[in-house]
Design a protein around this motif. Structure first.
Motif, PDB file in Angstrom:
ATOM      1  N   ARG A   1       6.234  -9.167   5.485  1.00 57.02           N
ATOM      2  CA  ARG A   1       4.746  -8.460   6.205  1.00 57.02           C
ATOM      3  C   ARG A   1       4.201 -10.633   5.546  1.00 57.02           C
TER       4      ARG A   1
ATOM      5  N   TYR B   1       0.868  -1.130   0.192  1.00 57.46           N
ATOM      6  CA  TYR B   1      -0.140  -0.095  -0.257  1.00 57.46           C
ATOM      7  C   TYR B   1       1.126   1.430  -0.622  1.00 57.46           C
TER       8      TYR B   1
ATOM      9  N   ARG C   1       3.501  -4.791  17.810  1.00 57.97           N
ATOM     10  CA  ARG C   1       3.266  -4.754  16.582  1.00 57.97           C
ATOM     11  C   ARG C   1       4.727  -3.958  15.970  1.00 57.97           C
TER      12      ARG C   1
ATOM     13  N   ARG D   1       0.938   3.654   3.134  1.00 62.08           N
ATOM     14  CA  ARG D   1       1.240   3.140   4.195  1.00 62.08           C
ATOM     15  C   ARG D   1       3.128   2.933   4.355  1.00 62.08           C
TER      16      ARG D   1
ATOM     17  N   GLU E   1      -2.159  -6.075  12.473  1.00 63.09           N
ATOM     18  CA  GLU E   1      -3.267  -4.548  12.947  1.00 63.09           C
ATOM     19  C   GLU E   1      -4.799  -5.811  12.373  1.00 63.09           C
ATOM     20  N   LEU E   2      -4.591  -6.094  11.699  1.00 62.67           N
ATOM     21  CA  LEU E   2      -6.048  -7.132  11.591  1.00 62.67           C
ATOM     22  C   LEU E   2      -6.358  -8.442  12.139  1.00 62.67           C
TER      23      LEU E   2
ATOM     24  N   LYS F   1      -0.042  -2.443  19.362  1.00 62.36           N
ATOM     25  CA  LYS F   1       1.135  -1.446  18.898  1.00 62.36           C
ATOM     26  C   LYS F   1       2.046  -1.704  19.329  1.00 62.36           C
TER      27      LYS F   1
ATOM     28  N   ASP G   1       4.973   0.391   9.055  1.00 58.38           N
ATOM     29  CA  ASP G   1       2.885  -0.532   8.899  1.00 58.38           C
ATOM     30  C   ASP G   1       2.561  -0.932   7.276  1.00 58.38           C
ATOM     31  N   ASN G   2       3.168  -1.314   6.477  1.00 58.39           N
ATOM     32  CA  ASN G   2       2.823  -2.246   5.233  1.00 58.39           C
ATOM     33  C   ASN G   2       3.218  -3.673   6.338  1.00 58.39           C
TER      34      ASN G   2
ATOM     35  N   THR H   1       3.600  -4.213   9.470  1.00 60.06           N
ATOM     36  CA  THR H   1       2.592  -4.846  10.800  1.00 60.06           C
ATOM     37  C   THR H   1       1.046  -5.271   9.617  1.00 60.06           C
ATOM     38  N   LEU H   2       0.607  -4.574   8.863  1.00 58.83           N
ATOM     39  CA  LEU H   2      -0.809  -4.895   8.538  1.00 58.83           C
ATOM     40  C   LEU H   2      -1.856  -6.202   9.064  1.00 58.83           C
TER      41      LEU H   2
END
Length: 255
Positions: free
Chosen positions: A151, A92, A115, A95, A106-107, A112, A99-100, A102-103
């Protein structure tokens, strides 16, 4: 006794459209041991990706069965046993790299703090710590694939499924990422199923190579890669390396 982590029995796949049908895979049976690095090798259109997606429970075979650690592929998927890396990184752009990665966490509602800790581990593992706050569009293609690998490893999968992840890269980048992938694998020791149409790549990476015939895909040969590990770029000049390439190439003749 060696226990199979992935076992396919008489798997066939037929696609139907309008009033016609196409047989993509025919009667494929194979066993993969826990911790093995396996390549699915064959020409374009032989059903390699279809077979990988059947293992991942993204497709249902027309015939046959798939067992993963003694359970169904669906149960394995729901239990988060798989990490998947596709041909394109599918990141993405809005992001950051961290953050890519840890996606998936997150889901799964991971905290946090956890992560951030996991992202730091994975960034170090794939050699991208200094790029954590960059965006995907600021990275090279090879670096983007390393983010995709990180990821895929975020949920600590038992099985890593990789669908021609380096095929869009130039040969120099591809060879370097082969070496980096083996370095990562030596630390995580997940079972890896790697789709490729490159014979040298399959020999360099694998414990065994499953050779699929041209359409419809059938398992035409299984080649043991008895080269020592760890492997490095010097291996590509070893006569044993070239002999295995020749052996696999010969396995396609008459198929």
């Amino acid at each position: 006794m060696t226990i199979s982590e992935i076992e396919l029995q008489n798997v066939s796949m037929r696609y139907s459209a309008d009033q016609s049908s196409t047989l993509a895979l025919q009667d494929v049976s194979l066993k993969i041991t826990k911790g093995e690095f396996i390549s699915l090798l064959g020409p374009s259109g032989c059903g390699k990706t279809t077979l990988l997606r059947i293992i991942a429970d993204l497709l249902q075979p027309s015939e046959g069965s798939v067992k993963v650690a003694g359970s169904s592929a669906k149960e394995a998927r729901l239990s988060q046993k798989y990490g998947i890396v596709f041909q394109n990184p599918v990141l993405y752009d809005w992001r950051k790299v961290r953050d890519n990665i840890t996606l998936p966490l997150e889901l799964m509602k991971v905290s946090k703090q956890d992560r951030i800790h996991k992202a730091e581990e994975l960034l170090e593992l794939v050699g991208l710590t200094e790029f954590a706050d960059k965006y995907p569009w600021q990275l090279s293609g090879g670096m983007q694939q390393r983010v995709a690998i990180a990821r895929a490893l975020a949920m600590e999968p038992e099985i890593l499924l990789m669908d021609e992840p380096f095929s869009a890269l130039d040969e120099f980048s591809r060879e370097r990422l082969n070496e980096e992938l083996l370095a990562i694998w030596s630390k995580i020791r997940s079972t890896v199923v790697f789709v490729t149409h490159s014979i040298p790549e399959s020999v360099f990476l694998s414990d065994r190579v499953f050779v699929l015939s041209p359409h419809p895909g059938r398992l035409s040969a299984v080649v043991d890669i008895d080269l020592p590990r760890p492997r490095n770029k010097e291996l590509r000049n070893d006569p044993a390396f070239f002999q295995l390439i020749a052996t696999i190439r010969d396995s396609f003749e008459g198929v």
